[in-house]
Design a protein around this motif. Sequence first.
Motif, PDB file in Angstrom:
ATOM      1  N   LYS A 145       0.832  -1.208   0.000  1.00  0.00           N
ATOM      2  CA  LYS A 145       0.000   0.000   0.000  1.00  0.00           C
ATOM      3  C   LYS A 145       0.864   1.255   0.000  1.00  0.00           C
ATOM      4  O   LYS A 145       0.530   2.254  -0.657  1.00  0.00           O
ATOM      5  N   GLU A 156       2.190   1.778  -3.506  1.00  0.00           N
ATOM      6  CA  GLU A 156       1.146   2.210  -4.438  1.00  0.00           C
ATOM      7  C   GLU A 156       0.760   3.666  -4.228  1.00  0.00           C
ATOM      8  O   GLU A 156       0.414   4.365  -5.178  1.00  0.00           O
ATOM      9  N   SER A 157       0.830   4.145  -2.978  1.00  0.00           N
ATOM     10  CA  SER A 157       0.400   5.514  -2.691  1.00  0.00           C
ATOM     11  C   SER A 157       1.568   6.470  -2.441  1.00  0.00           C
ATOM     12  O   SER A 157       1.358   7.593  -2.011  1.00  0.00           O
ATOM     13  N   THR A 182       4.535  -2.854 -14.168  1.00  0.00           N
ATOM     14  CA  THR A 182       3.551  -2.190 -13.319  1.00  0.00           C
ATOM     15  C   THR A 182       4.112  -0.841 -12.874  1.00  0.00           C
ATOM     16  O   THR A 182       5.333  -0.647 -12.862  1.00  0.00           O
ATOM     17  N   ASN A 228       3.071   2.768 -10.173  1.00  0.00           N
ATOM     18  CA  ASN A 228       2.123   3.317  -9.205  1.00  0.00           C
ATOM     19  C   ASN A 228       1.482   4.595  -9.740  1.00  0.00           C
ATOM     20  O   ASN A 228       1.829   5.107 -10.809  1.00  0.00           O
ATOM     21  N   GLU A 236      -2.877   2.495 -15.970  1.00  0.00           N
ATOM     22  CA  GLU A 236      -1.687   1.650 -15.938  1.00  0.00           C
ATOM     23  C   GLU A 236      -1.622   0.734 -17.158  1.00  0.00           C
ATOM     24  O   GLU A 236      -0.544   0.394 -17.637  1.00  0.00           O
TER      25      GLU A 236
END
Length: 469
Positions: A275, A278-279, A295, A297, A309
Motif C-alpha cells: 500500500k 502504491e500511494s 507495473t 504506481n 496503468e
Amino acid sequence: MKRYIAEAGLDAEAAAKLISAASDVALLLDPDGVVVDLAFGSEELAAAVQQDWLGRPWAETVAPDSRSKVEALLREAATHETTRWRQINHPSADGAATVLVQYCALRIGADRRVVAVGRNLLPLADLQQRLISAQQSLERDYWRLRQVETRYRMLFQMASEAVLVVDAASGRIDEANPIANELLSDHGQSVVGGTFPLGLDAASDSSARILLARLRESGRSEKIDVHVARASGRFELGIAPLRQGDDLLFLVRVSSVDATAAVAVLPETRARLLKVVESAPDGVVVTDSEGHVLTANAAFLDMAQINTEDLARGVLLGQWLGRRGAVDFDVLIANLRRHRSIRLFATSLSSEQGVSIDVEVSAIAIDGEVTTFGFIVRDIGRRLSSTPTEKRSTSRTVEQLMELVGRVPLKELVRESTDLIEKLCIEAALELAGHNRASAAELLGLSRQSLYVKLRRYGFHEYGATPNA
C-alpha cells in the motif's frame, strides 16, 4: 597394383580414360603449370564451372584465394610422388558463386608434366549447407521456446492468485508461484515437494481429495469453494488436467472469491508495504530486464500524464525517461545490469503531453526466475536551491556541467563551460575592485564598453556603478 598395371601394358589413351573415370576432373599440366589437356568425369561439375582452361595457367582458372594452394600443389608435385589433397575454389559458370573441388597432383614422365585429379565437393557442400540450415532452424526454435518459457515464467510468478503444478499420480507439487507459498504454507516457505492438498482447513482438504479422485477418472476441469487455513474469506479451488508427454499433471488454481480475502493472501506487513508503494508520492515502476513496464504506481502515471496503468504496461520506460532520445535510458539500464543498483541518477522525464521535468532515479535489479528492475523516480524540479536567489544566466555550476557529459553535444558543453569561467572571473574582478566597473575592466584587461556588454549579458544589474565607473 603397379606390377599388374605394368603387365597389362596400358597405353596413354587407356591411362587417360582410367584417370578421368576415377576422378571428377583431370588436368594435364606442362612444367610451367599451364593446362594442356583436361577431362571431366562428372557432368554436374562440367556444367557448374567455367571450362575455358586450355592454354591458361592453372592458377588463373581458380579463385584468387586458392592460387597459393595451386602453387603449393605444383611445388610439392615437383619434389614428391604425390601431393596431399587440397580444396580449391573455381569460379562458377554463372559467376554468382564458387565451386569447391578437392585436388591432388602427381608428376609423370621425364618431361616433368603434372597430372592433377580432382573430386567434386558440391554434394558435400550442399550437405554442409543443409546441416547449417537445420542447425539454424533448431537454434531459432530453441530461442522461441526460451522466449515462450520466459513469458510463462513471468506470468506464473506475477499471477495474483495461487498457482500449482501437481503430479497427478503421486500428488507431488512440482511448481508453485510466490502467492501459493504465501497462502498455503507457514511463513511463506516453498511448498514445492509437498503433497497436495495442503494449507486448507479439514473440510476443504477432504473435498479437494474427492475432487482429485473424480478428476483422475473423468479428466474434466472442475471447481469447488474452499477455505484456506491461513486466510479469512472464501476461496475457489480450480483443477485442470495438463498432459505432458506420457505424464498427466494437474494445474491447480486457488483464487479469492470475495474482496476481503484478497488482502489476506499477503502477510499483514507485506500488504502494508504494498500500500505504501502504491500511494507513495514518488514514482515507482517495475520493468522486465529489457526495460518494458510491468507495473507502475499512481505517482508515476501522474508524472508521465498516463491515464491508466494498462496504457503503460508493456511500453519501454525509455519512452518517458531520459534525455536526448534513448541515450540516458540506455546508460541507466547498462549500469543497472552491471552494478545491480543505482542511486540518484539525474535525468528528465517527458510526459505524454510533451512536458519535461527534472527527476532523480534510483533503481535496483531483482534476481529470480525472471530478472526485473525496480525504479524510484523523484521530481526535483521544485527542489529549493542552496544558492542565493539571484537571477542566473545560462551558465551552470561545475557540478551541473559535469552531469551533462554524455547528455549534450561537446560543442554546447564547451560553450557553457566558457560562459561559466567568464562569469566567475567577472564576479571575482568586481569583488576585488569593490564593484568599481572601471577598475574591474582594468583587472580583466577589457575596455569599459566590453565589460558593460558582458555585465548585461550575465545579468549583473545588482552591481551598482561607483561614481568614477
